[in-house]
Write a protein that holds these residues in place. Structure first.
Motif, PDB file in Angstrom:
ATOM      1  N   MET A  11      51.433  45.296  46.474  1.00 41.25           N
ATOM      2  CA  MET A  11      52.208  45.371  45.596  1.00 41.25           C
ATOM      3  C   MET A  11      53.578  44.928  45.441  1.00 41.25           C
ATOM      4  O   MET A  11      54.053  45.684  46.281  1.00 41.25           O
ATOM      5  CB  MET A  11      51.386  46.702  44.301  1.00 41.25           C
TER       6      MET A  11
ATOM      7  N   PHE B 168      53.529  50.583  39.371  1.00 41.44           N
ATOM      8  CA  PHE B 168      53.142  50.599  37.838  1.00 41.44           C
ATOM      9  C   PHE B 168      52.579  51.853  37.574  1.00 41.44           C
ATOM     10  O   PHE B 168      51.954  52.328  36.245  1.00 41.44           O
ATOM     11  CB  PHE B 168      52.155  49.316  37.509  1.00 41.44           C
TER      12      PHE B 168
ATOM     13  N   GLN C  32      50.788  53.896  34.503  1.00 37.88           N
ATOM     14  CA  GLN C  32      49.873  55.104  34.642  1.00 37.88           C
ATOM     15  C   GLN C  32      50.277  56.496  34.032  1.00 37.88           C
ATOM     16  O   GLN C  32      49.787  57.095  33.120  1.00 37.88           O
ATOM     17  CB  GLN C  32      49.293  54.652  36.266  1.00 37.88           C
TER      18      GLN C  32
ATOM     19  N   TRP D 214      38.429  50.560  36.156  1.00 36.60           N
ATOM     20  CA  TRP D 214      38.679  49.509  36.420  1.00 36.60           C
ATOM     21  C   TRP D 214      38.023  48.497  36.621  1.00 36.60           C
ATOM     22  O   TRP D 214      36.344  49.084  37.095  1.00 36.60           O
ATOM     23  CB  TRP D 214      39.847  49.832  38.332  1.00 36.60           C
TER      24      TRP D 214
ATOM     25  N   GLY E 272      43.279  39.288  38.043  1.00 34.88           N
ATOM     26  CA  GLY E 272      43.594  40.910  37.937  1.00 34.88           C
ATOM     27  C   GLY E 272      42.757  41.890  37.791  1.00 34.88           C
ATOM     28  O   GLY E 272      41.245  41.897  38.152  1.00 34.88           O
TER      29      GLY E 272
ATOM     30  N   THR F 215      41.292  45.251  34.472  1.00 34.16           N
ATOM     31  CA  THR F 215      41.589  45.948  33.440  1.00 34.16           C
ATOM     32  C   THR F 215      40.982  47.641  33.201  1.00 34.16           C
ATOM     33  O   THR F 215      40.305  47.680  34.139  1.00 34.16           O
ATOM     34  CB  THR F 215      41.294  44.959  32.076  1.00 34.16           C
TER      35      THR F 215
ATOM     36  N   THR G  64      46.259  44.311  34.399  1.00 34.47           N
ATOM     37  CA  THR G  64      47.046  43.983  35.778  1.00 34.47           C
ATOM     38  C   THR G  64      46.468  42.170  35.927  1.00 34.47           C
ATOM     39  O   THR G  64      46.387  41.444  35.376  1.00 34.47           O
ATOM     40  CB  THR G  64      47.224  44.387  36.800  1.00 34.47           C
TER      41      THR G  64
ATOM     42  N   LYS H 200      46.909  39.514  39.348  1.00 33.86           N
ATOM     43  CA  LYS H 200      46.920  39.941  40.423  1.00 33.86           C
ATOM     44  C   LYS H 200      47.807  39.026  41.021  1.00 33.86           C
ATOM     45  O   LYS H 200      48.402  37.948  40.902  1.00 33.86           O
ATOM     46  CB  LYS H 200      45.731  39.376  41.462  1.00 33.86           C
TER      47      LYS H 200
ATOM     48  N   HIS I 255      58.634  39.474  40.397  1.00 32.82           N
ATOM     49  CA  HIS I 255      58.556  40.140  39.455  1.00 32.82           C
ATOM     50  C   HIS I 255      58.196  40.038  38.527  1.00 32.82           C
ATOM     51  O   HIS I 255      57.369  40.530  37.223  1.00 32.82           O
ATOM     52  CB  HIS I 255      59.122  41.493  39.437  1.00 32.82           C
TER      53      HIS I 255
ATOM     54  N   CYS J 211      48.819  34.048  33.410  1.00 32.67           N
ATOM     55  CA  CYS J 211      49.797  35.095  32.146  1.00 32.67           C
ATOM     56  C   CYS J 211      48.960  34.373  30.675  1.00 32.67           C
ATOM     57  O   CYS J 211      49.286  35.288  29.686  1.00 32.67           O
ATOM     58  CB  CYS J 211      51.570  34.752  31.862  1.00 32.67           C
TER      59      CYS J 211
END
Length: 79
Positions: free
Chosen positions: A1, A5, A9, A23, A34, A36, A47, A49, A56, A66
């Motif tokens: 990771m 995050f 959360q 998830w 990613g 959700t 997210t 992946k 970052h 994205c």
């Protein structure tokens, strides 16, 4: 990771919205892009992946994913 995050959360949990879609992966080109989670206020936490060597700033390191995530959001398509 690459980016923790957990703070995001925790903030979302503090809003006390029910989870309506737990998830699950979102797919792009037959691959997991990613994950959700969707809440009762229709908010979706998504997210992207990471891959080895990623940074970052997701748009810099995962631009295709994205762009797909943004496009689906703006078109009201499900991730």
């Amino acid at each position: 990771m690459n980016i923790p995050f957990l703070g995001t959360q925790a903030w979302i949990r503090s809003l006390n919205y029910s989870i309506v879609d737990d998830w699950r992966p979102w797919i792009l080109r037959g691959q997991v892009a990613g994950f959700t989670r969707t809440y009762s206020n229709r908010m979706t936490f998504a997210t992207v992946k990471a891959r080895k060597g990623g940074g970052h700033t997701a748009p810099e390191y995962r631009p295709v994913e994205c762009y797909a995530m943004f496009s689906r959001w703006i078109l009201h398509d499900r991730l």
